[in-house]
Design a protein around this motif. Structure first.
Motif, mmCIF file in Angstrom:
data_model
loop_
_atom_site.group_PDB
_atom_site.id
_atom_site.type_symbol
_atom_site.label_atom_id
_atom_site.label_comp_id
_atom_site.label_asym_id
_atom_site.label_seq_id
_atom_site.Cartn_x
_atom_site.Cartn_y
_atom_site.Cartn_z
ATOM 1 N N ASP A 1 19.568 36.236 -54.615
ATOM 2 C CA ASP A 1 19.877 36.433 -53.194
ATOM 3 C C ASP A 1 18.629 36.277 -52.332
ATOM 4 O OD1 ASP A 1 22.505 36.874 -53.785
ATOM 5 O OD2 ASP A 1 22.362 39.053 -53.694
ATOM 6 N N VAL A 2 17.515 36.827 -52.773
ATOM 7 C CA VAL A 2 16.273 36.732 -52.002
ATOM 8 C C VAL A 2 15.823 35.280 -51.919
ATOM 9 C CG1 VAL A 2 13.819 37.348 -51.992
ATOM 10 C CG2 VAL A 2 15.533 39.067 -52.539
ATOM 11 N N VAL A 3 15.863 34.568 -53.021
ATOM 12 C CA VAL A 3 15.436 33.172 -53.045
ATOM 13 C C VAL A 3 16.364 32.326 -52.186
ATOM 14 C CG1 VAL A 3 15.102 31.149 -54.512
ATOM 15 C CG2 VAL A 3 14.336 33.384 -55.291
ATOM 16 N N ASP A 4 17.692 32.506 -52.329
ATOM 17 C CA ASP A 4 18.640 31.710 -51.565
ATOM 18 C C ASP A 4 18.491 31.908 -50.065
ATOM 19 O OD1 ASP A 4 19.671 30.612 -53.840
ATOM 20 O OD2 ASP A 4 21.487 31.835 -53.877
ATOM 21 N N LYS A 5 18.296 33.141 -49.613
ATOM 22 C CA LYS A 5 18.154 33.403 -48.181
ATOM 23 C C LYS A 5 16.902 32.737 -47.627
ATOM 24 C CE LYS A 5 20.701 37.706 -48.167
ATOM 25 N NZ LYS A 5 20.611 39.149 -48.167
ATOM 26 N N ARG A 6 15.851 32.700 -48.428
ATOM 27 C CA ARG A 6 14.593 32.151 -47.956
ATOM 28 C C ARG A 6 14.603 30.629 -47.955
ATOM 29 N NH1 ARG A 6 10.647 34.089 -51.663
ATOM 30 N NH2 ARG A 6 11.186 32.294 -52.894
ATOM 31 N N ALA A 7 15.304 29.995 -48.899
ATOM 32 C CA ALA A 7 15.137 28.570 -49.119
ATOM 33 C C ALA A 7 16.403 27.744 -48.923
ATOM 34 C CB ALA A 7 14.590 28.366 -50.527
ATOM 35 N N GLN A 8 17.350 28.211 -48.158
ATOM 36 C CA GLN A 8 18.599 27.486 -47.935
ATOM 37 C C GLN A 8 18.441 26.487 -46.797
ATOM 38 O OE1 GLN A 8 21.036 27.801 -49.970
ATOM 39 N NE2 GLN A 8 22.983 27.547 -49.000
ATOM 40 N N HIS A 9 18.884 25.252 -47.011
ATOM 41 C CA HIS A 9 18.887 24.236 -45.957
ATOM 42 C C HIS A 9 20.300 23.702 -45.800
ATOM 43 C CE1 HIS A 9 14.582 23.860 -45.249
ATOM 44 N NE2 HIS A 9 14.440 24.077 -46.544
ATOM 45 N N CYS A 10 20.774 23.680 -44.563
ATOM 46 C CA CYS A 10 22.105 23.147 -44.279
ATOM 47 C C CYS A 10 21.971 21.882 -43.450
ATOM 48 C CB CYS A 10 22.946 24.178 -43.536
ATOM 49 S SG CYS A 10 23.250 25.671 -44.509
ATOM 50 N N VAL A 11 22.865 20.938 -43.714
ATOM 51 C CA VAL A 11 22.915 19.680 -42.969
ATOM 52 C C VAL A 11 24.328 19.561 -42.404
ATOM 53 C CG1 VAL A 11 22.699 17.171 -43.082
ATOM 54 C CG2 VAL A 11 21.181 18.619 -44.458
ATOM 55 N N TYR A 12 24.412 19.399 -41.087
ATOM 56 C CA TYR A 12 25.696 19.222 -40.423
ATOM 57 C C TYR A 12 26.014 17.731 -40.455
ATOM 58 C CZ TYR A 12 29.422 19.913 -37.013
ATOM 59 O OH TYR A 12 30.632 19.975 -36.385
ATOM 60 N N VAL A 13 27.140 17.368 -41.073
ATOM 61 C CA VAL A 13 27.512 15.960 -41.237
ATOM 62 C C VAL A 13 28.867 15.699 -40.608
ATOM 63 C CG1 VAL A 13 26.163 15.654 -43.343
ATOM 64 C CG2 VAL A 13 28.526 16.388 -43.525
ATOM 65 N N CYS A 14 29.011 14.481 -40.057
ATOM 66 C CA CYS A 14 30.286 14.077 -39.454
ATOM 67 C C CYS A 14 30.588 12.626 -39.825
ATOM 68 C CB CYS A 14 30.228 14.190 -37.935
ATOM 69 S SG CYS A 14 29.989 15.884 -37.338
ATOM 70 N N THR A 15 31.874 12.314 -39.880
ATOM 71 C CA THR A 15 32.305 10.976 -40.254
ATOM 72 C C THR A 15 32.225 9.978 -39.102
ATOM 73 O OG1 THR A 15 34.604 11.574 -39.825
ATOM 74 C CG2 THR A 15 33.820 11.773 -42.107
ATOM 75 N N ASN A 16 32.055 10.457 -37.884
ATOM 76 C CA ASN A 16 31.939 9.559 -36.725
ATOM 77 C C ASN A 16 30.639 9.820 -35.986
ATOM 78 O OD1 ASN A 16 34.479 8.484 -37.290
ATOM 79 N ND2 ASN A 16 35.516 9.863 -35.855
ATOM 80 N N ALA A 17 30.219 8.847 -35.220
ATOM 81 C CA ALA A 17 29.023 8.991 -34.385
ATOM 82 C C ALA A 17 29.245 10.089 -33.357
ATOM 83 C CB ALA A 17 28.714 7.666 -33.694
ATOM 84 N N GLY A 18 28.147 10.618 -32.842
ATOM 85 C CA GLY A 18 28.232 11.656 -31.823
ATOM 86 C C GLY A 18 28.683 12.997 -32.353
ATOM 87 N N PHE A 19 28.531 13.213 -33.645
ATOM 88 C CA PHE A 19 28.960 14.456 -34.296
ATOM 89 C C PHE A 19 30.434 14.737 -34.019
ATOM 90 C CE2 PHE A 19 24.355 14.838 -33.903
ATOM 91 C CZ PHE A 19 24.026 15.097 -35.218
ATOM 92 N N THR A 20 31.277 13.704 -34.240
ATOM 93 C CA THR A 20 32.728 13.828 -34.080
ATOM 94 C C THR A 20 33.406 13.383 -35.372
ATOM 95 O OG1 THR A 20 32.926 11.595 -33.140
ATOM 96 C CG2 THR A 20 32.594 13.419 -31.583
ATOM 97 N N GLY A 21 34.713 13.451 -35.396
ATOM 98 C CA GLY A 21 35.473 13.127 -36.597
ATOM 99 C C GLY A 21 35.519 14.349 -37.503
ATOM 100 N N LEU A 22 35.634 14.132 -38.783
ATOM 101 C CA LEU A 22 35.610 15.212 -39.758
ATOM 102 C C LEU A 22 34.168 15.668 -39.918
ATOM 103 C CD1 LEU A 22 37.116 16.907 -41.902
ATOM 104 C CD2 LEU A 22 36.694 15.041 -43.518
ATOM 105 N N CYS A 23 33.908 16.982 -39.704
ATOM 106 C CA CYS A 23 32.548 17.515 -39.766
ATOM 107 C C CYS A 23 32.504 18.753 -40.660
ATOM 108 C CB CYS A 23 32.052 17.906 -38.372
ATOM 109 S SG CYS A 23 31.955 16.541 -37.201
ATOM 110 N N GLU A 24 31.373 18.934 -41.337
ATOM 111 C CA GLU A 24 31.135 20.122 -42.158
ATOM 112 C C GLU A 24 29.648 20.427 -42.193
ATOM 113 O OE1 GLU A 24 34.702 19.841 -45.477
ATOM 114 O OE2 GLU A 24 32.644 20.035 -46.150
ATOM 115 N N ASN A 25 29.347 21.669 -42.465
ATOM 116 C CA ASN A 25 27.970 22.114 -42.676
ATOM 117 C C ASN A 25 27.782 22.246 -44.183
ATOM 118 O OD1 ASN A 25 25.588 22.727 -41.286
ATOM 119 N ND2 ASN A 25 25.885 24.901 -41.554
ATOM 120 N N GLU A 26 26.971 21.391 -44.776
ATOM 121 C CA GLU A 26 26.759 21.370 -46.223
ATOM 122 C C GLU A 26 25.392 21.973 -46.531
ATOM 123 O OE1 GLU A 26 29.153 20.425 -48.197
ATOM 124 O OE2 GLU A 26 30.453 19.515 -46.706
#
Length: 145
Positions: free
Chosen positions: A47-72
């Motif tokens: 838990d300590v390691v994960d909280k410190r070193a987690q990186h999320c990338v917001y991805v979308c299937t269309n330009a302009g952050f539209t379409g199907l989107c998720e935070n991975e």
């Protein structure tokens, strides 16, 4: 001598299940190894390691952050394979923090190419370089700055 005995017991525990029969279950071995390392103060809790070193990338299937989107999300320095619903379909992406590299192949292999990105990311990958980055991402890896 005490250290050698402890090492032998730990190694034996990693290869033996509760009933004494050998185990080939990778998850069981990993859990036993991690528990042993925690008990001996070798690693921090996950838990300590994960909280410190987690990186999320917001991805979308269309330009302009539209379409199907998720935070991975994935840990720093860990290759992340894009889920099938986004593989070769990402047109915009942005990390929450850190420095990232996107690959056109799975498992962060660089045989087909890559590009680097940082926050805020790219809202239209068809405008990046020669435009071939659009709908090509299969994996990425992010590191702490």
């Amino acid at each position: 001598m005490k250290t050698q005995i402890l090492a032998f017991i730990s190694a034996f525990a990693l290869t033996t299940s509760v009933n004494g029969a050998p185990t080939n279950d990778t998850a069981t071995i990993a859990a036993l190894r991690e528990a042993s390392m925690k008990e001996h103060g070798i690693i921090e809790t996950r838990d300590v390691v994960d909280k410190r070193a987690q990186h999320c990338v917001y991805v979308c299937t269309n330009a302009g952050f539209t379409g199907l989107c998720e935070n991975e999300c994935a840990g720093a320095g860990v290759c992340y394979n894009v889920p099938s619903s986004f593989n070769d379909q990402i047109s915009s992406l942005g990390p929450d923090s850190g420095y990232c590299r996107a690959f056109f192949d799975r498992d962060c292999q660089d045989s087909s190419g890559h590009f680097d990105f940082v926050n805020p990311g790219y809202d239209d990958l068809s405008h990046l370089g020669d435009g071939r980055s659009n709908d090509q991402i299969s994996s990425w890896i992010c590191w702490d700055n």
